[in-house]
Design a protein around this motif. Structure first.
Motif, mmCIF file in Angstrom:
data_model
loop_
_atom_site.group_PDB
_atom_site.id
_atom_site.type_symbol
_atom_site.label_atom_id
_atom_site.label_comp_id
_atom_site.label_asym_id
_atom_site.label_seq_id
_atom_site.Cartn_x
_atom_site.Cartn_y
_atom_site.Cartn_z
ATOM 1 N N VAL A 66 -0.767 -87.167 -23.506
ATOM 2 C CA VAL A 66 -1.518 -86.162 -22.880
ATOM 3 C C VAL A 66 -1.610 -86.007 -21.550
ATOM 4 C CG1 VAL A 66 -3.957 -85.594 -22.952
ATOM 5 C CG2 VAL A 66 -3.035 -86.765 -25.035
ATOM 6 N N ALA A 67 -1.478 -84.860 -20.975
ATOM 7 C CA ALA A 67 -1.519 -84.514 -19.484
ATOM 8 C C ALA A 67 -3.082 -84.161 -19.127
ATOM 9 C CB ALA A 67 -0.548 -83.329 -19.170
ATOM 10 N N ASN A 68 -3.664 -84.577 -17.940
ATOM 11 C CA ASN A 68 -4.961 -84.040 -17.484
ATOM 12 C C ASN A 68 -6.042 -84.111 -18.545
ATOM 13 O OD1 ASN A 68 -3.256 -83.161 -15.232
ATOM 14 N ND2 ASN A 68 -3.177 -81.077 -16.061
ATOM 15 N N PRO A 69 -6.096 -85.250 -19.080
ATOM 16 C CA PRO A 69 -7.236 -85.502 -20.276
ATOM 17 C C PRO A 69 -8.285 -85.060 -19.788
ATOM 18 C CG PRO A 69 -6.416 -87.599 -19.475
ATOM 19 C CD PRO A 69 -5.516 -86.684 -18.767
ATOM 20 N N ARG A 98 -6.071 -77.238 -14.701
ATOM 21 C CA ARG A 98 -7.179 -77.098 -15.306
ATOM 22 C C ARG A 98 -7.030 -76.827 -16.756
ATOM 23 N NH1 ARG A 98 -6.659 -73.116 -11.222
ATOM 24 N NH2 ARG A 98 -7.861 -73.467 -9.595
ATOM 25 N N ARG A 99 -5.995 -77.530 -17.224
ATOM 26 C CA ARG A 99 -5.712 -77.425 -18.783
ATOM 27 C C ARG A 99 -5.384 -78.859 -19.356
ATOM 28 N NH1 ARG A 99 -5.795 -72.583 -21.985
ATOM 29 N NH2 ARG A 99 -5.667 -70.783 -20.942
ATOM 30 N N THR A 100 -5.779 -79.159 -20.641
ATOM 31 C CA THR A 100 -5.509 -80.458 -20.995
ATOM 32 C C THR A 100 -4.201 -80.233 -21.894
ATOM 33 O OG1 THR A 100 -7.450 -81.432 -20.918
ATOM 34 C CG2 THR A 100 -6.057 -82.423 -22.576
ATOM 35 N N VAL A 101 -3.131 -80.827 -21.768
ATOM 36 C CA VAL A 101 -1.871 -80.532 -22.344
ATOM 37 C C VAL A 101 -1.424 -81.674 -23.560
ATOM 38 C CG1 VAL A 101 0.587 -79.899 -22.079
ATOM 39 C CG2 VAL A 101 -0.965 -79.351 -20.337
ATOM 40 N N TYR A 102 -1.173 -81.413 -24.639
ATOM 41 C CA TYR A 102 -0.992 -82.471 -25.842
ATOM 42 C C TYR A 102 0.556 -82.078 -26.000
ATOM 43 C CZ TYR A 102 -5.573 -83.375 -26.347
ATOM 44 O OH TYR A 102 -7.036 -83.640 -26.220
#
Length: 263
Positions: A66-69, A98-102
């Protein structure tokens, strides 16, 4: 009878029989070994302890990052074949602050268990979507798919609502590049791994981005163009003339296109 017997014993007949036999052997090899020719998980192995989350499905454990949780609306990323997606995750952390990336490794890839197979990869993508939706209730979910991942992301779009969809070096159907690689065999009859993106996206109405590499030697241009033609509405199309299939993310225009599309 003697003329026919003479033909069967001629050097030309022997040559024809040898060529036909070799062709049948090639067809059989491609049929039984196609997954080994399509999927390359051996280049992506990683220690499970280095991953951020795990999903259980069909008795196997799928792992990812996960990036930027907690940053904002989620984006799911489906990588290319042999791609080290944990490295891409780090790049996306900067690209989408500004996004959470999975990012989840396909079954058999990275630290995920199991063996890759098209239908299972699509079902795993749906399971990831449902997992993310449970963590972000009521929030819109977007997806990015690159190369092989473009086919998986397209199938996901046919099964779950996506706010928007970005496809990088995509194909219309997995059979198209395969047929270009092996033009002398009936690939479409032999192929058991099916990812028909053009058909899957016929009903998709969300914003769509297509990023195409001008020097792509893996996905032929006519395959990407067929996908664009099949979409129900014109996508945003970014053509990076100097990029090839594997280095497209090294070009500034690639990051710019994704950033603008998701902002």
């Amino acid at each position: 009878m003697s003329g026919g017997s003479h033909w069967l014993q001629s050097p030309l007949a022997a040559l024809v029989a040898a060529v036909l036999g070799a062709w049948l052997v090639l067809c059989a090899y491609l049929y039984w070994q196609q997954r080994a020719l399509i999927y390359f998980p051996q280049y992506t192995r990683v220690d499970p302890a280095l991953t951020d989350f795990a999903l259980e499905r069909d008795g196997i454990r799928l792992r990812g990052w996960v990036a930027n949780p907690g940053a904002g609306d989620p984006v799911l990323y489906f990588g290319g074949n042999a791609e080290r997606v944990e490295i891409t995750r780090r790049a996306f952390a900067t690209l989408f602050p500004r996004r959470t990336v999975y990012v989840m490794a396909y079954r058999g890839y990275g630290a995920s268990e199991g063996e890759p197979q098209a239908d299972a990869l699509v079902a795993d993508a749906v399971a990831l979507y449902d997992h993310v939706r449970s963590r972000h209730p009521g929030r819109p979910i977007a997806a990015i798919g690159r190369s092989l991942g473009s086919g998986i992301a397209s199938q996901l779009a046919a099964r779950r609502p996506l706010e928007r969809l970005a496809l990088v070096t995509p194909f219309d159907d997995l059979a198209t590049p395969a047929a270009d690689q092996f033009p002398i065999v009936p690939v479409r009859w032999l192929l058991r791994e099916h990812l028909d993106s053009a058909r899957a996206l016929r009903g998709f109405r969300g914003p769509t981005l297509i990023v195409q590499a001008g020097r792509d030697q893996v996905i032929p241009a006519h395959s990407t163009e067929a996908l664009i033609a099949a979409l129900p509405s014109p996508p945003r199309h970014v053509h990076i003339a100097q990029a090839d299939h594997n280095d497209i993310d090294a070009h500034d225009r690639y990051a710019q296109a994704l950033r603008e599309f998701f902002e």
